[in-house]
Scaffold this motif. Structure first.
Motif, PDB file in Angstrom:
ATOM      1  N   THR A 123       0.865  -1.181   0.000  1.00  0.00           N
ATOM      2  CA  THR A 123       0.000   0.000   0.000  1.00  0.00           C
ATOM      3  C   THR A 123       0.902   1.232   0.000  1.00  0.00           C
ATOM      4  O   THR A 123       2.103   1.136   0.297  1.00  0.00           O
ATOM      5  CB  THR A 123      -0.911   0.059   1.250  1.00  0.00           C
ATOM      6  N   ALA A 124       0.299   2.378  -0.279  1.00  0.00           N
ATOM      7  CA  ALA A 124       1.055   3.637  -0.236  1.00  0.00           C
ATOM      8  C   ALA A 124       1.620   3.870   1.157  1.00  0.00           C
ATOM      9  O   ALA A 124       2.696   4.454   1.318  1.00  0.00           O
ATOM     10  CB  ALA A 124       0.155   4.798  -0.657  1.00  0.00           C
ATOM     11  N   ALA A 125       0.913   3.384   2.188  1.00  0.00           N
ATOM     12  CA  ALA A 125       1.359   3.571   3.573  1.00  0.00           C
ATOM     13  C   ALA A 125       2.501   2.626   3.955  1.00  0.00           C
ATOM     14  O   ALA A 125       3.102   2.773   5.015  1.00  0.00           O
ATOM     15  CB  ALA A 125       0.192   3.378   4.528  1.00  0.00           C
ATOM     16  N   GLU A 126       2.807   1.650   3.108  1.00  0.00           N
ATOM     17  CA  GLU A 126       3.927   0.742   3.361  1.00  0.00           C
ATOM     18  C   GLU A 126       5.207   1.203   2.675  1.00  0.00           C
ATOM     19  O   GLU A 126       6.251   0.582   2.833  1.00  0.00           O
ATOM     20  CB  GLU A 126       3.571  -0.680   2.899  1.00  0.00           C
ATOM     21  N   LEU A 127       5.129   2.298   1.926  1.00  0.00           N
ATOM     22  CA  LEU A 127       6.300   2.848   1.249  1.00  0.00           C
ATOM     23  C   LEU A 127       6.993   3.859   2.153  1.00  0.00           C
ATOM     24  O   LEU A 127       6.341   4.554   2.928  1.00  0.00           O
ATOM     25  CB  LEU A 127       5.887   3.555  -0.050  1.00  0.00           C
ATOM     26  N   SER A 128       8.300   3.981   2.007  1.00  0.00           N
ATOM     27  CA  SER A 128       9.014   5.043   2.714  1.00  0.00           C
ATOM     28  C   SER A 128       8.638   6.362   2.038  1.00  0.00           C
ATOM     29  O   SER A 128       8.196   6.363   0.879  1.00  0.00           O
ATOM     30  CB  SER A 128      10.525   4.835   2.612  1.00  0.00           C
ATOM     31  N   PRO A 129       8.814   7.495   2.725  1.00  0.00           N
ATOM     32  CA  PRO A 129       8.511   8.774   2.077  1.00  0.00           C
ATOM     33  C   PRO A 129       9.273   8.957   0.762  1.00  0.00           C
ATOM     34  O   PRO A 129       8.722   9.484  -0.206  1.00  0.00           O
ATOM     35  CB  PRO A 129       8.940   9.813   3.128  1.00  0.00           C
ATOM     36  N   ALA A 138       8.876   9.305  -5.144  1.00  0.00           N
ATOM     37  CA  ALA A 138       9.428   8.958  -6.447  1.00  0.00           C
ATOM     38  C   ALA A 138       8.351   8.542  -7.447  1.00  0.00           C
ATOM     39  O   ALA A 138       8.539   8.689  -8.656  1.00  0.00           O
ATOM     40  CB  ALA A 138      10.458   7.837  -6.298  1.00  0.00           C
ATOM     41  N   ILE A 139       7.214   8.037  -6.950  1.00  0.00           N
ATOM     42  CA  ILE A 139       6.198   7.505  -7.874  1.00  0.00           C
ATOM     43  C   ILE A 139       4.795   8.081  -7.685  1.00  0.00           C
ATOM     44  O   ILE A 139       3.918   7.841  -8.511  1.00  0.00           O
ATOM     45  CB  ILE A 139       6.123   5.964  -7.772  1.00  0.00           C
ATOM     46  N   SER A 140       4.577   8.862  -6.634  1.00  0.00           N
ATOM     47  CA  SER A 140       3.218   9.328  -6.337  1.00  0.00           C
ATOM     48  C   SER A 140       2.698  10.352  -7.338  1.00  0.00           C
ATOM     49  O   SER A 140       3.457  10.950  -8.102  1.00  0.00           O
ATOM     50  CB  SER A 140       3.164   9.947  -4.935  1.00  0.00           C
ATOM     51  N   HIS A 141       1.389  10.559  -7.288  1.00  0.00           N
ATOM     52  CA  HIS A 141       0.711  11.568  -8.102  1.00  0.00           C
ATOM     53  C   HIS A 141       1.314  12.950  -7.886  1.00  0.00           C
ATOM     54  O   HIS A 141       1.552  13.698  -8.831  1.00  0.00           O
ATOM     55  CB  HIS A 141      -0.783  11.578  -7.784  1.00  0.00           C
ATOM     56  N   ARG A 142       1.602  13.293  -6.611  1.00  0.00           N
ATOM     57  CA  ARG A 142       2.153  14.611  -6.308  1.00  0.00           C
ATOM     58  C   ARG A 142       3.592  14.720  -6.801  1.00  0.00           C
ATOM     59  O   ARG A 142       3.997  15.740  -7.338  1.00  0.00           O
ATOM     60  CB  ARG A 142       2.059  14.897  -4.804  1.00  0.00           C
ATOM     61  N   GLY A 143       4.358  13.647  -6.635  1.00  0.00           N
ATOM     62  CA  GLY A 143       5.730  13.630  -7.133  1.00  0.00           C
ATOM     63  C   GLY A 143       5.774  13.796  -8.644  1.00  0.00           C
ATOM     64  O   GLY A 143       6.590  14.549  -9.184  1.00  0.00           O
TER      65      GLY A 143
END
Length: 194
Positions: free
Chosen positions: A167-173, A178-183
């Protein structure tokens, strides 16, 4: 020479994230709260209109260039909801827990659990900028019924990335940025500004 830039938000996490990419190209970011700018109204049905309203509001009250984002999670089986209403999906006061409960309940009868996070960034040089710089990003995944992970916020514990099995919550910041919508949106904005 650095250019002061108002972030139309008081989110310390966003300030840090945006500063990391915009600092090297000459921007010194400040939250709108540092200038006593109240939150703008977000009355619109689209991410781009809300982000533009927030950027113009911050710029008008400070006389400086401003950057705003509007983002949320869009669930395909729910016709794109919660969308622009992601932060207040379960009503006021805002509650991540209640928002997640509502999404899970609304999605229970649907086989399609696909969803995506979407972010729009709007940069204005001044409040009446006729050519705002707009960038966006989308991050595809699916909604799961049981939360996993302790990082992130909002819908992250329920937003599964099938290709990673996390999940997104299992990723480090760092992994998330590196891959998120905001990034994605931020890197697209940096490319446009340079």
């Amino acid at each position: 020479m650095t250019q002061r830039l108002i972030l139309a938000s008081n989110n310390a996490g966003k300030l840090k994230e945006f500063s990391e990419l915009l600092g090297p190209i000459g921007f010194e970011l400040h939250t709108q709260g540092e200038f006593n700018v109240p939150e703008a109204e977000e009355p619109f049905a689209t991410f781009v209109e809300n982000a533009l309203a927030k950027a113009r509001h911050a710029s008008r009250l400070t006389g400086l260039p401003a950057l705003a984002d509007d983002s949320g999670v869009c669930v395909n089986a729910l016709g794109g909801a919660p969308g622009v209403y992601s932060a207040r999906y379960a009503g006021e006061p805002k509650s991540d827990a209640r928002n997640n409960e509502k999404v899970i309940a609304d999605l229970a009868a649907h086989a399609d659990k696909s969803a995506y996070y979407y972010c729009v960034l709007v940069y204005v040089r001044h409040a009446d900028d006729p050519q705002p710089v707009i960038a966006d990003g989308a991050w595809h995944g699916e909604i799961i019924a049981q939360p996993r992970g302790s990082n992130g916020f909002g819908y992250d514990p329920y937003f599964l990335l099938p290709s990673l099995g996390k999940t997104a919550a299992e990723l480090s910041p760092q992994e998330k940025n590196a891959i998120s919508h905001r990034g994605q949106a931020l890197r697209a904005l940096v490319a446009k500004l340079t």
